[in-house]
Design a protein around this motif. Sequence first.
Motif, PDB file in Angstrom:
ATOM      1  N   HIS A 154       4.226   7.085   2.729  1.00 60.24           N
ATOM      2  CA  HIS A 154       4.401   5.877   3.519  1.00 60.24           C
ATOM      3  C   HIS A 154       4.121   4.687   2.610  1.00 60.24           C
ATOM      4  O   HIS A 154       3.173   4.711   1.814  1.00 60.24           O
ATOM      5  N   VAL A 155       4.927   3.652   2.720  1.00 61.85           N
ATOM      6  CA  VAL A 155       4.720   2.411   1.966  1.00 61.85           C
ATOM      7  C   VAL A 155       4.637   1.277   2.984  1.00 61.85           C
ATOM      8  O   VAL A 155       5.497   1.169   3.864  1.00 61.85           O
ATOM      9  N   GLN A 191       0.833  -1.196   0.000  1.00 61.78           N
ATOM     10  CA  GLN A 191       0.000   0.000   0.000  1.00 61.78           C
ATOM     11  C   GLN A 191       0.876   1.257   0.000  1.00 61.78           C
ATOM     12  O   GLN A 191       1.912   1.292   0.656  1.00 61.78           O
ATOM     13  N   ILE A 192       0.409   2.285  -0.735  1.00 61.85           N
ATOM     14  CA  ILE A 192       1.170   3.539  -0.857  1.00 61.85           C
ATOM     15  C   ILE A 192       0.228   4.705  -0.565  1.00 61.85           C
ATOM     16  O   ILE A 192      -0.821   4.830  -1.207  1.00 61.85           O
ATOM     17  N   GLY A 193       0.597   5.537   0.405  1.00 62.50           N
ATOM     18  CA  GLY A 193      -0.231   6.689   0.750  1.00 62.50           C
ATOM     19  C   GLY A 193      -0.084   7.815  -0.262  1.00 62.50           C
ATOM     20  O   GLY A 193       1.020   8.080  -0.731  1.00 62.50           O
ATOM     21  N   ILE A 226      -2.970   3.894   6.402  1.00 67.68           N
ATOM     22  CA  ILE A 226      -2.286   2.612   6.169  1.00 67.68           C
ATOM     23  C   ILE A 226      -1.245   2.309   7.249  1.00 67.68           C
ATOM     24  O   ILE A 226      -0.968   1.143   7.533  1.00 67.68           O
ATOM     25  N   SER A 227      -0.677   3.356   7.858  1.00 72.15           N
ATOM     26  CA  SER A 227       0.435   3.135   8.795  1.00 72.15           C
ATOM     27  C   SER A 227      -0.014   2.976  10.238  1.00 72.15           C
ATOM     28  O   SER A 227       0.671   2.314  11.024  1.00 72.15           O
ATOM     29  N   LEU A 228      -1.156   3.570  10.596  1.00 69.44           N
ATOM     30  CA  LEU A 228      -1.590   3.552  11.991  1.00 69.44           C
ATOM     31  C   LEU A 228      -2.962   2.928  12.186  1.00 69.44           C
ATOM     32  O   LEU A 228      -3.138   2.040  13.022  1.00 69.44           O
TER      33      LEU A 228
END
Length: 567
Positions: free
Chosen positions: A490-491, A458-460, A469-471
Amino acid sequence: MNKVPIQIMDLTTLKAVVFELKKDIVPSRFEKAQQIDSNTVQLGFRTLESLKWLEISWMADSPRIVEIHPPKKHGENSTLAKQLKHLLTNLALVEIEQTGFERVIKFKFSSRPGKEIEKELIVELMGRYSNILLLDKARKVITLGKQVKESQSRLRPIGTGDIYTSPPPLKGLVPDFSESFNSWKNNICLVPSTFKNSIKNTYQGISPTLTLQIAGKTYNEAMSIINQPVTNIQLKIWEKIYKRWREWLLDIENNNYTISFQGPTDFVVWGNLKPEVKCKNIGLILSTYYSNKILEKKLTSIWKKLEQDLKNSKNDEIRKLRIQELLIKNISEYINMQKKAQKLLSLKSPTKKQIIEAQNLFKEAKRKKRSRESILNRIKFHKKRISDIEYCELFLEELTYKEGDNNNNKLDSIIELKEEVEEYICIKKVNSKFKSNKRKEHSSNIKEIQSPSGLKIQIGSNNRQNEFISLKKRRKGDLWFHAQEIPGSHVVLKSSNGIFDDKDVQLAADLASFFSRARGSKLVPIIMVPIENLQRISGSLPGTVSHRGGKVLWGKAERAEKYFHQK
């Protein structure tokens, strides 16, 4: 993003669509109305086979009548939609009339075919003068798309309750298929000017689009002709144009319409087109064309405004940072002031004046020392703001790389980014014109690709997506990637869903380098962290995180770009 011109629905296109509508929705019964924006209504007509939808717009740069696929419910409660529904319910559409080279279309309604006309819906497609008006039996205006005041048009002001008057008659000669070549050429050349001006001023129904289509079969060929003075055009070119002119008139006379997206303009609805580009429903194809172009225009408008807002904000922060850096440079002199004061007091017999000077120096040095901490905090604040703005600039730039996305997804992404900028950077009230209805926490708009092992990466595309996606959707076992000390997306490698190998990790690192400010570098240092080791930094933009530990990898943007565009 470049400016996106929209091809106006000219007379020829209008005739093609009206010809189709006469076959498809006459007769039919009016059933539904909704207004999707201030210049566009959608009307539903019930035929024996199905419910057909028509979109009518009096938007200045794209006035149109097209058939559309069944739309979503929207704007049924607008005043105009309510009026149309109330006044036309239970009436049948019995006739659609468009005469000559006028761009005025009359939709006539009665209780049933053969009965007296009770209402007329007049659609005038005339650029910025376009409008829609509903008339009663006495041709009095019941409701309309826009009121035209005397200050806007002394020639033809019109409002609710006025008796409808037709637009001023067209100037120029009526195009005639039987007119000879010499007569046609002499008429155009009567007042020497460029070809485009002469033909427009000589004949009715000649739009800039049609001028290009008649002049040549390619854009460059047509442009080279229409800008020439009529006195410079060679006889053989005149003969070719005349042949196209008669072909156009013959197709109009025989209602022989097709559509092609090859030629000197975006689309052409007449002429000898190849069978593979012919179609049965020009209106539906044009509705897709116009919806895409309008969406592109909206995207371009928001993109340019957002780009300018970010640029202005960044310049403002840089200016403030320089002021603070200058202050800190001056304040750093407090040490020299202290030394000078100490030197004065260390004299064997300092005078009263020297003692007072030393005291003042100590006092000023103390004040500067106290101010130093405050100024350092301001410098830190402005640097953080510049970093946040650069993140947003990066996300805006990345939108141009979303080639696989349709325009609706791009619009959603840029509106999300616009709201972030207005909330956290420019601190503006969100413009309701482009405001998203709800901030749904969903991943439908998140860029996702498949790793060599079949895992999701996933890429923001903005700060909220980074946080999502990260939190918010992280799972223990996922791996997080980010360009080290460089603004970037973020990836997340969803390694919690299966077994991963070195190829998956390398691809994620390559993607983190590609979607970062260091995209142009051959190798980019990428930090890889178990996602459970991330922590949100409170008081910062969404998606701003700190991490414990981590491993540095090297990402190659060029490799990621090839893989990304293959997918």
